[in-house]
Design an enzyme around this catalytic site. Structure first.
Site, PDB file in Angstrom:
ATOM      1  N   GLU A 120       0.889  -1.178   0.000  1.00  0.00           N
ATOM      2  CA  GLU A 120       0.000   0.000   0.000  1.00  0.00           C
ATOM      3  C   GLU A 120       0.915   1.213   0.000  1.00  0.00           C
ATOM      4  OE1 GLU A 120      -3.289   0.077  -0.109  1.00  0.00           O
ATOM      5  OE2 GLU A 120      -3.904  -1.941   0.449  1.00  0.00           O
TER       6      GLU A 120
ATOM      7  N   CYS B 121      -2.476   9.316   2.230  1.00  0.00           N
ATOM      8  CA  CYS B 121      -2.034   8.741   0.955  1.00  0.00           C
ATOM      9  C   CYS B 121      -3.015   9.135  -0.142  1.00  0.00           C
ATOM     10  CB  CYS B 121      -1.908   7.234   1.076  1.00  0.00           C
ATOM     11  SG  CYS B 121      -3.355   6.471   1.799  1.00  0.00           S
TER      12      CYS B 121
HETATM   13  P1  NAD Z   1       8.207   5.187   4.761  1.00  0.00           P
HETATM   14  O1  NAD Z   1       8.262   4.380   3.503  1.00  0.00           O
HETATM   15  O2  NAD Z   1       9.317   6.090   5.050  1.00  0.00           O
HETATM   16  O3  NAD Z   1       8.072   4.207   6.031  1.00  0.00           O
HETATM   17  C1  NAD Z   1       7.038   3.269   6.149  1.00  0.00           C
HETATM   18  C2  NAD Z   1       7.468   2.172   7.112  1.00  0.00           C
HETATM   19  O4  NAD Z   1       8.528   1.423   6.535  1.00  0.00           O
HETATM   20  C3  NAD Z   1       7.995   2.679   8.455  1.00  0.00           C
HETATM   21  O5  NAD Z   1       7.525   1.842   9.478  1.00  0.00           O
HETATM   22  C4  NAD Z   1       9.500   2.545   8.284  1.00  0.00           C
HETATM   23  O6  NAD Z   1      10.206   2.426   9.502  1.00  0.00           O
HETATM   24  C5  NAD Z   1       9.584   1.275   7.471  1.00  0.00           C
HETATM   25  N1  NAD Z   1      10.828   1.085   6.724  1.00  0.00           N
HETATM   26  C6  NAD Z   1      11.664   2.029   6.233  1.00  0.00           C
HETATM   27  N2  NAD Z   1      12.685   1.441   5.563  1.00  0.00           N
HETATM   28  C7  NAD Z   1      12.469   0.101   5.625  1.00  0.00           C
HETATM   29  C8  NAD Z   1      13.162  -1.032   5.106  1.00  0.00           C
HETATM   30  N3  NAD Z   1      14.279  -0.902   4.385  1.00  0.00           N
HETATM   31  N4  NAD Z   1      12.660  -2.261   5.351  1.00  0.00           N
HETATM   32  C9  NAD Z   1      11.509  -2.399   6.051  1.00  0.00           C
HETATM   33  N5  NAD Z   1      10.818  -1.371   6.577  1.00  0.00           N
HETATM   34  C10 NAD Z   1      11.291  -0.131   6.352  1.00  0.00           C
HETATM   35  O7  NAD Z   1       6.800   5.981   4.728  1.00  0.00           O
HETATM   36  P2  NAD Z   1       6.260   7.107   5.720  1.00  0.00           P
HETATM   37  O8  NAD Z   1       6.981   8.370   5.470  1.00  0.00           O
HETATM   38  O9  NAD Z   1       6.192   6.572   7.114  1.00  0.00           O
HETATM   39  O10 NAD Z   1       4.746   7.256   5.227  1.00  0.00           O
HETATM   40  C11 NAD Z   1       4.319   8.054   4.175  1.00  0.00           C
HETATM   41  C12 NAD Z   1       4.139   7.235   2.912  1.00  0.00           C
HETATM   42  O11 NAD Z   1       3.223   6.165   3.123  1.00  0.00           O
HETATM   43  C13 NAD Z   1       3.514   8.054   1.792  1.00  0.00           C
HETATM   44  O12 NAD Z   1       4.167   7.737   0.581  1.00  0.00           O
HETATM   45  C14 NAD Z   1       2.068   7.596   1.762  1.00  0.00           C
HETATM   46  O13 NAD Z   1       1.407   7.784   0.535  1.00  0.00           O
HETATM   47  C15 NAD Z   1       2.224   6.151   2.106  1.00  0.00           C
HETATM   48  N6  NAD Z   1       0.970   5.590   2.626  1.00  0.00           N
HETATM   49  C16 NAD Z   1       0.245   4.782   1.792  1.00  0.00           C
HETATM   50  C17 NAD Z   1      -0.969   4.272   2.212  1.00  0.00           C
HETATM   51  C18 NAD Z   1      -1.793   3.398   1.318  1.00  0.00           C
HETATM   52  O14 NAD Z   1      -2.700   2.764   1.821  1.00  0.00           O
HETATM   53  N7  NAD Z   1      -1.524   3.333   0.032  1.00  0.00           N
HETATM   54  C19 NAD Z   1      -1.449   4.583   3.508  1.00  0.00           C
HETATM   55  C20 NAD Z   1      -0.676   5.399   4.326  1.00  0.00           C
HETATM   56  C21 NAD Z   1       0.540   5.904   3.869  1.00  0.00           C
END
Ligand code: NAD
Length: 529
Positions: free
Chosen positions: A284, A318
């Site tokens: 997602e 998002c």
């Molecule tokens: P992010 O990708 O920076 O982090 C998301 C999660 O991934 C965090 O828990 C982070 O610690 C973890 N993470 C980071 N690097 C990782 C790795 N190498 N391996 C495993 N886990 C890792 O995103 P963010 O800044 O927390 O959130 C914002 C983003 O999320 C936006 O792009 C938004 O559109 C998206 N989002 C999408 C949805 C959806 O349903 N499509 C919903 C909410 C947020």
């Protein structure tokens, strides 16, 4: 004076709060949620981690409010072992009995609706009604999952062979890893966990490293229910930390499904790694959502929807509207009214925990930096700042809601998702052109068309229409209901969560053929004698 208090931390080995959080009655909800200086996260069924201290920073003040000790990758591996050990007991319960546990979780969340909502506002920074709405969403999905626990069905197909039964049976996957983003620190875990649990999986959750208190408070509620029912807490564990801890879930073969919510960049890496070990992945990821206003639209409705979709949650959904595609004939009028509406929002900025506030801060310094960088790039590329564009002069990470026009739809900055309240104005002549603009990005999450023309509506939802997972007519891009499947196409990852048949993502399908006769006929009439 208040800010001085933030400098003093009340110390304990695993969790530390600023003194005012412990003493100020305004934060009494922390006690109600069972958060104390002795209460760290639930790892491998036990409370406590030994990793480094991570900071929880209030987006409203920009100050550290608490420090939490994260888990180490080794502790994450232990949590997986314990979740695997607990799985046979959990998977052997009849599905409606698992549903009963999820019903109790929903009831506990009901009791904690306001306190948990307050904590979301404090630590994530969204306004209280939205925070409470997010907890409500978890409650709603619990109700949904309870019903589902008596309804998710397999199938029986006609067999071509005599005295044979051809069945489809759904079984749980085992251990499900949930990695979630900061912007929906409760609901996304709720969607995943309620459905994954009734399906018979055990779960390990890694929330965002910047919202550890919310993850801990939510896990405490769940573990309390599990314990009351004699079920190990390791059925739904929490690991706290950043990329290295998430990585432990991603690369471990024992985690059958990794449900990842976050940016497209990280999601792509996660997807490739999980695929390389033949694990299942539910992605997602980011969106770049457009709201189209046609010539024949109800402009008043379109305006109200656009305001919420652009600036709700300070542009950190998002599904936030990032591109507003306006028909040439209404563009000037619509833009003028949008600016007036944004101006009125500026009068409702404040502490998201307070009732009258409509617009809170960005979540972090990182988000603030991304906002500033995007504004600079937009200006360098010839964009006109129609409204906003600046940081607001107050503590914390507040920025003005921003409207930018004059950029090409193909400009790199328009093509990317900046997780902040910035909307680009684009224009069109024909609905076909508007649809092409909507589809002209890598992401494919949410999309809206405002029109009263029935031909255009059906064009929009048809095969040549919007290529997104969420396709709306006469409502904004954000604020989906739990009953439908939620997710997006293309660089949004293709995953589906929440309603409809999303439960299938948390199960494996067995095609079962049972011969209840005394002959051994082969399919397709093949003779092998
Ligand atoms: P992010 O990708 O920076 O982090 C998301 C999660 O991934 C965090 O828990 C982070 O610690 C973890 N993470 C980071 N690097 C990782 C790795 N190498 N391996 C495993 N886990 C890792 O995103 P963010 O800044 O927390 O959130 C914002 C983003 O999320 C936006 O792009 C938004 O559109 C998206 N989002 C999408 C949805 C959806 O349903 N499509 C919903 C909410 C947020």
């Amino acid at each position: 004076m208040l800010h001085l208090f933030f400098k003093k931390l009340i110390k304990s080995p695993n969790m530390q709060f600023t003194r005012n959080l412990v003493t100020d009655p305004k934060y009494g909800f922390l006690k109600q949620l069972g958060l104390s200086t002795e209460n760290p996260g639930l790892y491998d069924g036990r409370w406590g981690g030994t990793g480094k201290l991570i900071e929880s920073i209030s987006p409203t003040s920009g100050q550290v409010i608490a420090k939490v000790r994260e888990s180490t990758p080794e502790e994450a591996a232990n949590a997986i072992s314990e979740a695997q050990k607990a799985w046979p007991q959990w998977a052997s319960l009849p599905a409606p009995a698992r549903g009963e546990i999820v019903r109790q979780i929903g009831d506990e969340l009901r009791k904690n609706l306001k306190p948990l909502g307050q904590l979301v506002s404090l630590e994530m920074g969204k306004i209280l009604p939205e925070s409470i709405g997010e907890v409500q969403e978890y409650i709603d999905i619990c109700d949904y999952a309870v019903g589902l626990s008596r309804m998710f069905a397999g199938g029986i197909f006609p067999s071509e062979r005599k005295d044979h039964a051809l069945l489809e049976k759904w079984n749980p996957l085992g251990v499900v890893g949930v990695i979630s983003a900061f912007n929906f620190p409760v609901a996304v875990y709720g969607w995943n966990s309620a459905i994954a649990m009734v399906c018979g999986n055990t779960i390990i959750w890694k929330g965002a490293p910047s919202t550890p208190l919310i993850s801990i408070a939510t896990t405490k509620i769940i573990s309390g229910v599990l314990e009351k029912n004699g079920i190990p807490g390791s059925v739904a564990s929490l690991i706290t930390g950043g990329a290295d801890v998430g990585e432990a879930l991603v690369s471990d073969k024992r985690v059958s499904l990794v449900s990842f919510t976050g940016s497209t960049k990280v999601g792509k890496e996660v997807g490739l790694k999980v695929q390389s070990r033949f694990g299942k992945c539910l992605l997602e990821l980011g969106g770049n959502n457009a709201l189209i206003v046609a010539q024949d639209a109800n402009l008043e409705m379109a305006m109200r929807a656009a305001v919420f979709s652009c600036v709700g949650t300070t542009g950190q959904r998002c599904t936030t509207t990032r591109r507003l595609i306006l028909h040439k004939s209404i563009k000037t009028e619509f833009l003028g009214k949008l600016k007036t509406a944004f101006k009125s929002i500026l009068g409702r900025i404040g502490d998201p925990m307070e009732d009258s506030v409509l617009y809170g801060p960005l979540h972090s310094q990182q988000a603030l930096d991304a906002f500033k960088k995007t504004i600079k790039t937009a200006e360098e590329n010839g964009g006109t700042i129609e409204f906003g564009g600046k940081q607001i002069d107050r503590p914390g990470f507040y920025v003005e809601p921003t409207i930018i026009s004059g950029l090409s739809p193909d400009a790199a900055i328009v093509q990317q998702e900046t997780f902040a309240p910035i909307v680009y104005i684009l224009e069109f002549d024909s609905v076909e052109e508007a649809i092409a603009l909507n589809n002209n990005v890598e992401q494919g999450l949410s999309s809206s068309l405002f029109t009263n023309n029935i031909q255009n509506m059906f064009k929009w939802i048809g095969p040549l229409g919007s290529d997104c997972g969420i396709v709306n007519v006469n409502i904004g891009t954000s604020g989906a209901e739990i009953g439908g499947a939620f997710g997006g196409e293309k660089a949004t990852g293709g995953g589906r969560e929440s309603g409809s048949d999303s439960w299938k993502q948390y199960m494996r399908r067995s095609t079962v053929t049972i011969n209840h006769g005394t002959d051994l006929p082969l399919a397709q009439g093949i003779k092998f004698e």
